[in-house]
Design a protein around this motif. Structure first.
Motif, short mmCIF file in Angstrom:
data_model
loop_
_atom_site.label_atom_id
_atom_site.label_comp_id
_atom_site.label_asym_id
_atom_site.label_seq_id
_atom_site.Cartn_x
_atom_site.Cartn_y
_atom_site.Cartn_z
N ASN A 22 0.82 -1.20 0.00
CA ASN A 22 0.00 0.00 0.00
C ASN A 22 0.86 1.26 0.00
O ASN A 22 0.55 2.25 -0.66
N ILE A 28 -6.28 -5.47 -7.43
CA ILE A 28 -5.55 -4.22 -7.20
C ILE A 28 -5.77 -3.21 -8.31
O ILE A 28 -5.44 -2.03 -8.17
N SER A 36 -7.22 0.04 -7.22
CA SER A 36 -6.27 0.90 -6.51
C SER A 36 -5.32 1.58 -7.49
O SER A 36 -4.97 2.75 -7.33
N HIS A 88 -4.96 5.64 -7.95
CA HIS A 88 -3.67 6.31 -7.81
C HIS A 88 -3.08 6.76 -9.15
O HIS A 88 -1.97 7.30 -9.18
N TYR A 110 -3.27 -7.44 -0.60
CA TYR A 110 -2.03 -6.69 -0.74
C TYR A 110 -0.82 -7.50 -0.27
O TYR A 110 0.31 -7.05 -0.36
#
Length: 314
Positions: free
Chosen positions: A128, A154, A157, A161, A211
Motif C-alpha cells: 500500500n 488491485i 487501486s 492512484h 495486498y
C-alpha cells in the motif's frame, strides 16, 4: 494572495506581535498590517485577534497558519532542491516490496551513478505504501510481485492512484527454510506439508489481505508470524523451523553471508506449483522513467533473469 503574504502571516503568528514581526521582516508595521488584512479579506476570515497586548489566533487563524506554514516550508524545500542543482544534479528513488533482487539492482546502480554527488533512495515497504509513494512522486518507480488474481483486485487501486503496472517477468514461487528444517530433504513440498510449521509473512498493516506479498494470503494457516523487515524474517528462518514463500531466493544461497553459517537457507519448489507471480514495476500513467530510472530497470531485469534455482545436490 502571494507567497510573501503567507510568510508574513507565519511570522506574525510566531512573534505574536505585529511590531516584532515587522522588525524581524525589516518592514514597517503599517505595511505588514496591510498585507495581512489583504489576505484576510481575500480568504474571508479573521486570522488574528488584535489586542493592546499583542495578537492571538482565531480558530480559523490556527487552521490557516498551519496551512500557511506547510506551504512556506514546501516552497523553501523546493528552492533548496533546485537552487543546488549545480552541486546535486542526480535524483532518483524507488519503493519496493521486500524483494532481494530489487535491492541487488539498486546496489549495482550505486556503482553506475554518473555524478560525484547525488540524492537517491531505496524504500523497502509494504504494498500500500508503494502505491502511495509513486502516486505522490515520493518515488519515481515501485517494484512489486503479484498473483494474477491479486492484480485483478488491485486494478481499482491502480486506477485511483493513476498508476500503471508494467510486467517484466513471470517467476515461480518457492518455500524457503533452513537447511536443518524437517522438510529440507524433500524434492518438493505442498501447502499441506507446511501447514504445521510457522509461516513468516510481511505485515501489511491495515491494508486488504490481497495486498500480501506472499501468494498464500487466501489460505488459512495455523501459525502465522508477522514481521516488518527482511532481516528479521531471515533471522527467524535461520533459527527456527518456520518457513516463508516467495520468489526471492534463488541465488542468495550463493552468497558468502549465508554460506558461512550452519543455518544456510534453501528453497524447495512446490509439488503443485501455484501460478507464477507477475513481477514488474509501478509508474505514473503516461510517464516514462528518467535516465537513472531506465538504468535501474535494466539492472533489475538482469537480476530477475538470473533468478534460477540452483541444481540440488545428490
Amino acid at each position: 494572495m502571494t507567497l510573501q503574504n503567507l510568510r508574513y502571516i507565519v511570522e506574525v503568528a510566531r512573534c505574536r506581535s505585529f511590531s516584532k514581526a515587522a522588525q524581524s521582516l525589516f518592514m514597517t508595521q503599517s505595511a505588514l498590517s496591510a498585507a495581512v488584512r489583504e489576505t484576510e479579506e481575500e480568504l474571508g476570515i479573521q486570522i488574528f485577534r488584535r489586542t493592546n497586548r499583542g495578537v492571538t489566533l482565531t480558530v480559523d487563524g490556527e487552521d490557516c497558519v498551519r496551512h500557511c506554514r506547510e506551504i512556506v516550508e514546501r516552497s523553501d524545500d523546493l528552492a533548496v532542491r533546485y537552487q543546488s542543482r549545480d552541486t546535486v544534479p542526480t535524483y532518483f528513488s524507488v519503493s519496493a516490496q521486500h524483494l532481494p533482487f530489487a535491492v541487488r539492482a539498486f546496489d549495482e546502480l550505486m556503482d553506475n551513478l554518473p555524478d560525484d554527488r547525488y540524492d537517491v533512495a531505496f524504500r523497502e515497504t509494504e504494498t500500500n505504501r508503494i502505491l502511495h509513494d509513486v502516486s505522490t512522486d515520493r518515488s519515481e518507480l515501485g517494484v512489486a510481485a503479484f498473483l494474477p488474481d491479486q492484480l485483478a483486485l488491485i486494478r481499482k487501486s491502480l486506477y485511483i492512484h493513476d498508476l500503471a503496472f508494467v510486467e517484466l517477468a513471470k517467476l515461480n514461487v518457492y518455500a524457503f527454510m533452513r537447511k536443518r528444517h524437517p522438510l529440507a530433504g524433500r524434492e518438493t513440498v505442498s501447502l499441506a506439508d507446511l501447514a504445521g510449521y510457522p509461516f513468516v509473512t510481511y505485515d501489511q498493516q491495515k491494508a486488504p489481505s490481497y495486498y500480501s506479498e506472499e501468494c498464500v494470503f487466501f489460505d488459512s494457516l495455523k501459525k502465522n508470524v508477522h514481521v516488518s523487515d527482511r532481516a528479521t524474517k531471515m533471522s527467524i528462518l535461520r533459527s527456527t523451523d518456520a518457513f516463508s514463500i516467495g520468489v526471492d531466493l534463488p541465488n542468495f544461497n550463493l552468497d558468502i553471508y549465508f554460506k558461512r553459517r550452519n543455518t544456510e537457507l534453501i528453497a524447495l519448489p512446490f509439488a503443485d506449483q501455484p501460478e507464477p507471480l507477475r513481477v514488474g514495476y509501478l509508474i505514473k500513467n503516461g510517464r516514462q522513467p528518467g535516465e537513472i530510472g531506465q538504468k535501474y530497470l535494466e539492472l533489475l531485469s538482469g537480476h530477475i533473469a538470473r533468478l534460477k534455482l540452483p541444481e540440488r545436490e545428490g
